[in-house]
Scaffold this active site. Structure first.
Site, short mmCIF file in Angstrom:
data_model
loop_
_atom_site.label_atom_id
_atom_site.label_comp_id
_atom_site.label_asym_id
_atom_site.label_seq_id
_atom_site.Cartn_x
_atom_site.Cartn_y
_atom_site.Cartn_z
N HIS A 19 0.81 -1.23 -0.06
CA HIS A 19 0.05 -0.10 0.12
C HIS A 19 0.79 1.23 -0.04
O HIS A 19 1.92 1.16 0.93
CB HIS A 19 -0.99 -0.03 1.13
CG HIS A 19 -0.35 0.11 2.67
ND1 HIS A 19 -0.24 0.94 3.20
CD2 HIS A 19 -0.37 -0.88 3.41
CE1 HIS A 19 0.25 1.14 4.27
NE2 HIS A 19 0.35 -0.53 4.65
N ASP B 125 6.64 0.96 6.53
CA ASP B 125 5.07 0.70 6.48
C ASP B 125 4.21 1.73 5.57
O ASP B 125 3.77 2.67 5.85
CB ASP B 125 4.40 0.99 7.88
CG ASP B 125 2.87 0.44 7.85
OD1 ASP B 125 2.26 -0.36 6.76
OD2 ASP B 125 2.13 0.68 8.75
N GLU C 138 -5.13 2.04 2.44
CA GLU C 138 -4.92 0.85 3.24
C GLU C 138 -5.16 1.17 4.80
O GLU C 138 -5.95 0.71 5.56
CB GLU C 138 -3.79 -0.22 3.24
CG GLU C 138 -3.95 -1.47 3.87
CD GLU C 138 -3.19 -1.52 5.24
OE1 GLU C 138 -3.48 -2.31 6.03
OE2 GLU C 138 -2.80 -0.54 5.57
#
Length: 420
Positions: A245, A257, A291
């Site tokens: 994502h 992340d 996401e």
């Protein structure tokens, strides 16, 4: 034409010797930065990724529109008022409402303790001081703690950051309000501050905190999933999907992340093009939007592509430290054993059960097997959703290994006579 074994070795060699992906991730982190849904950062990242995929020479490059939520953090602060006055380090939880509250804090270590002390919660700020055990067990306090406290008349919640250790680094993340329950402000505080409040309460003191948050939602805005592919030579209509994502929280740089996951997936396709390797089936990369606070990118992809034949979907959203294996969810006879042959080649494990938030919808819609890359997450949980998720935390050799694992797995699945 080179044999599959030769192509696998070429992919491994290229992935483990090139710093192209590492440099590209550095640009994403340093020049674009964090990328919350609805932000200029995410908009810039989408345009950049689409342009770069075209520059790479990938096929079928497009940015498929997705309407995403826009949550704005605004100014925020938490201050211990008594028995001493000092600032607390905090981050509002994604999706929280704003407000200004000053109240005594009630510290609890579980939902069960909150229930047992229900009579004390009214008019209080409830602090969930829950030590990290694993993500699934602990994150529920972040997700539903506000509504559980509000049911008992609490006016706000503070959640001990969901992570094992801290250097006064608060962890943000999504939370949700239950229907019909009052919406109260919700923020994460550091392990240091949560345990300090617990010690004060244990001494018989009555800590008071003032929480100020300007958080709010604005109208949904347009974003996009960025897609590129390398078409199969024999079965171009059969798709092996890889992805991560592109959005992140609005702190740090979204390096682990999930910037790193995007790059590892993207490189798996780019390397096929660079090396001139065309497997039987198409390998497609999708950089999903939204996401973190809505999962609308994964849902939109499934809706747009549910009529296509997906034979495998692989997601990487657990950081890009050293890979340890893959998890696979499949109902295909012999699928686990075929996948295990590939993981043996990579000297990695294969576990039953795998996937991810973004590929879950296409797996449900088409019934295709889903797979997730599994990594050493000892660093990841310390910086997950924090201002410390920055490019300097990326180990270039570990990233290369993630790229190699994704590239070989995607190619092998696309080349196999059988299916996973």
């Amino acid at each position: 034409m080179s044999s599959p074994q030769d192509n696998t070795q070429r992919l491994l060699s290229a992935a483990l010797s090139s710093d192209f992906g590492y440099q590209r991730l550095g640009y994403l982190c340093d020049r674009i930065g964090n990328r919350l849904s609805g932000s200029k950062g995410l908009e810039k990242a989408v345009s950049w990724a689409e342009s770069e995929m075209r520059r790479d020479g990938l096929e079928g490059v497009c940015a498929e529109p997705v309407l995403v939520p826009k949550w704005v953090r605004g100014k925020e602060s938490a201050t211990l008022i008594s028995p001493e006055k000092r600032a607390l380090v905090m981050l509002g939880l994604g999706g929280s409402v704003g407000g200004r509250v000053k109240a005594q804090v009630l510290v609890v270590q579980s939902f069960e303790e909150l229930t047992a002390r229900a009579g004390e919660a009214k008019g209080k700020i409830v602090c969930f001081n829950v030590p990290f055990t694993n993500y699934g067990a602990t994150v529920r306090y972040r997700g539903t703690g506000a509504s559980e406290a509000a049911k008992l008349g609490a006016v706000a919640v503070l959640v001990r950051s969901v992570g094992p250790t801290s250097l006064r680094t608060p962890h943000t993340g999504a939370m949700n309000y239950a229907a019909g329950i009052a919406k109260i402000p919700a923020a994460a505080i550091t392990i240091e501050d949560a345990t300090q409040l617990a010690r004060m309460q244990a001494r018989g003191e009555k800590p008071v905190v003032e929480l100020t948050m300007q958080a709010h939602f604005e109208k949904d805005v347009l974003s996009a999933n960025v897609i590129g592919e390398w078409r199969g030579r024999e079965k171009p209509g059969e798709i092996v999907l890889v992805g991560g994502h592109l959005d992140s929280w609005d702190v740090g740089q979204g390096a682990h992340d999930d910037g790193g996951g995007c790059i590892a997936s993207w490189e798996a396709v780019r390397l096929l093009k660079v090396l001139g390797i065309r497997p039987r089936r198409t390998v497609r990369v999708c950089l999903f939007t939204n996401e973190e606070n809505g999962s609308r990118g994964g849902q939109a992809y499934a809706e747009a592509h549910k009529s296509e034949k997906h034979v495998l979907a692989i997601e990487t959203d657990g950081g890009v430290d050293t890979p340890i294996g893959f998890g696979l969810t499949t109902k295909t006879p012999g699928g686990m054993e075929r996948a295990r042959e590939i993981t043996r080649l990579l000297e990695l494990e294969l576990k039953e059960g795998g996937g991810g938030a973004d590929i879950g919808p296409i797996g449900t819609a088409t019934g295709c097997p889903t797979m997730g890359l599994l990594n050493d997450m000892s660093v990841y949980w310390n910086i997950h959703h924090t201002p410390a998720d920055t490019f300097d935390k990326i180990n270039p050799k570990a990233l290369q290994k993630c790229i190699a694992a994704m590239a070989v797995m995607a190619y092998s699945a696309a080349e196999l006579d059988g299916l996973f």
